[in-house]
Design a protein around this motif. Structure first.
Motif, PDB file in Angstrom:
ATOM      1  N   ARG A   1     -66.291   3.478   6.634  1.00 52.54           N
ATOM      2  CA  ARG A   1     -66.070   2.247   7.408  1.00 52.54           C
ATOM      3  C   ARG A   1     -67.084   2.139   8.545  1.00 52.54           C
ATOM      4  O   ARG A   1     -67.669   1.065   8.765  1.00 52.54           O
TER       5      ARG A   1
ATOM      6  N   LEU B   1     -62.056  -4.438   7.739  1.00 51.99           N
ATOM      7  CA  LEU B   1     -61.841  -3.775   6.455  1.00 51.99           C
ATOM      8  C   LEU B   1     -60.525  -4.240   5.841  1.00 51.99           C
ATOM      9  O   LEU B   1     -60.433  -4.420   4.623  1.00 51.99           O
TER      10      LEU B   1
ATOM     11  N   LYS C   1     -60.980  -7.516   4.127  1.00 54.94           N
ATOM     12  CA  LYS C   1     -61.764  -7.422   2.898  1.00 54.94           C
ATOM     13  C   LYS C   1     -60.999  -6.753   1.757  1.00 54.94           C
ATOM     14  O   LYS C   1     -61.302  -6.969   0.582  1.00 54.94           O
ATOM     15  N   THR C   2     -60.020  -5.925   2.098  1.00 56.62           N
ATOM     16  CA  THR C   2     -59.287  -5.179   1.062  1.00 56.62           C
ATOM     17  C   THR C   2     -57.829  -5.590   0.911  1.00 56.62           C
ATOM     18  O   THR C   2     -57.154  -5.140  -0.011  1.00 56.62           O
TER      19      THR C   2
ATOM     20  N   LYS D   1     -58.984   0.956  -4.959  1.00 53.40           N
ATOM     21  CA  LYS D   1     -59.398  -0.294  -4.329  1.00 53.40           C
ATOM     22  C   LYS D   1     -60.413  -0.023  -3.213  1.00 53.40           C
ATOM     23  O   LYS D   1     -61.434  -0.699  -3.111  1.00 53.40           O
TER      24      LYS D   1
ATOM     25  N   ASP E   1     -63.701   1.244  -4.764  1.00 52.29           N
ATOM     26  CA  ASP E   1     -64.446   0.132  -5.357  1.00 52.29           C
ATOM     27  C   ASP E   1     -65.159  -0.674  -4.271  1.00 52.29           C
ATOM     28  O   ASP E   1     -66.302  -1.103  -4.456  1.00 52.29           O
ATOM     29  N   TYR E   2     -64.486  -0.888  -3.161  1.00 56.65           N
ATOM     30  CA  TYR E   2     -65.093  -1.677  -2.089  1.00 56.65           C
ATOM     31  C   TYR E   2     -66.348  -0.976  -1.547  1.00 56.65           C
ATOM     32  O   TYR E   2     -67.387  -1.608  -1.326  1.00 56.65           O
TER      33      TYR E   2
ATOM     34  N   ASP F   1     -68.060   1.256  -3.112  1.00 56.54           N
ATOM     35  CA  ASP F   1     -68.921   1.634  -4.238  1.00 56.54           C
ATOM     36  C   ASP F   1     -69.132   3.147  -4.301  1.00 56.54           C
ATOM     37  O   ASP F   1     -70.266   3.634  -4.405  1.00 56.54           O
TER      38      ASP F   1
END
Length: 211
Positions: free
Chosen positions: A9, A19, A22-23, A47, A50-51, A53
């Motif tokens: 983060r 954050l 966004k999630t 999740k 994935d955010y 990567d």
């Protein structure tokens, strides 16, 4: 080692609130994840991974391999090169024993989770379920599968049934018999396929065929 959520983060310069936006997670919940006062479900880990990567084992802090190789053509080959300490004169990779022990388990976990994610997503969203059924699976059922061993078993059985189905359709008599048994068991539990009487002799026509 503690998880890398705060580290990732901060690398992106995100506040807890940003954050969360966004999630779809509450900032206070993310803060508890970062401090280890609360443990996310596997689906939540996925999740977050994935955010950013990265792989789930990496964000959990149990692996040093950041990249997800599951979508690569030769994932094992690419992964083992990433943990190699070097190569021999013959080109064989050299991997430290302790690194291998640590990273092999993490590689297996990541591959299993990605496999389960892809299979469940394809089936739940494309199986003709109603929107309510899809949402119920996604919010009520799938998050409860919180064990990698269970994910692996579900994916293994799903792939096996698919393989038997293809072989049966290609004329394999043994596969036909096994598929009939499986189909009867499924029908007795879930109910008869209500499209069954509609198919008849319907088949797809090759649009490029001259016939």
């Amino acid at each position: 080692m503690s998880n890398r959520l705060r580290e990732l983060r901060n690398e992106q310069g995100l506040t807890l609130k940003e954050l969360g936006e966004k999630t779809g997670l509450a900032p206070n919940t993310i803060s508890q994840y970062e401090t280890g006062n609360r443990e996310p479900k596997l689906k939540t880990w996925q999740k977050l991974a994935d955010y950013f990567d990265v792989t789930v084992p990496y964000i959990q802090g149990v692996s040093d391999v950041k990249k997800d190789f599951s979508k690569e053509r030769n994932p094992f080959e690419k992964w083992i090169k990433s943990i190699a300490a070097g190569t021999t004169e013959n080109g064989d990779v050299i991997v430290d024993t302790e690194v291998w022990k640590k990273e092999m388990a993490s590689f297996g976990v990541n591959m299993t989770m990605q496999d389960f994610k892809n299979i469940s997503s394809a089936i739940v969203t494309e199986a003709g379920f109603s929107l309510d059924e899809v949402e119920k699976f996604d919010t009520d059922f799938l998050p409860k599968i919180n064990d990698v061993k269970d994910m692996n078993e579900i994916s293994r059985i799903t792939r096996s049934i698919f393989k038997i189905s293809v072989l049966a359709c290609l004329g394999d008599e043994k596969a036909k018999n096994y598929l009939a048994t499986i189909d009867n068991l499924i029908s007795s539990y879930l109910g008869i396929d209500y499209f069954e009487d509609l198919w008849g002799d319907y088949s797809l026509k090759d649009p490029f065929s001259e016939n």
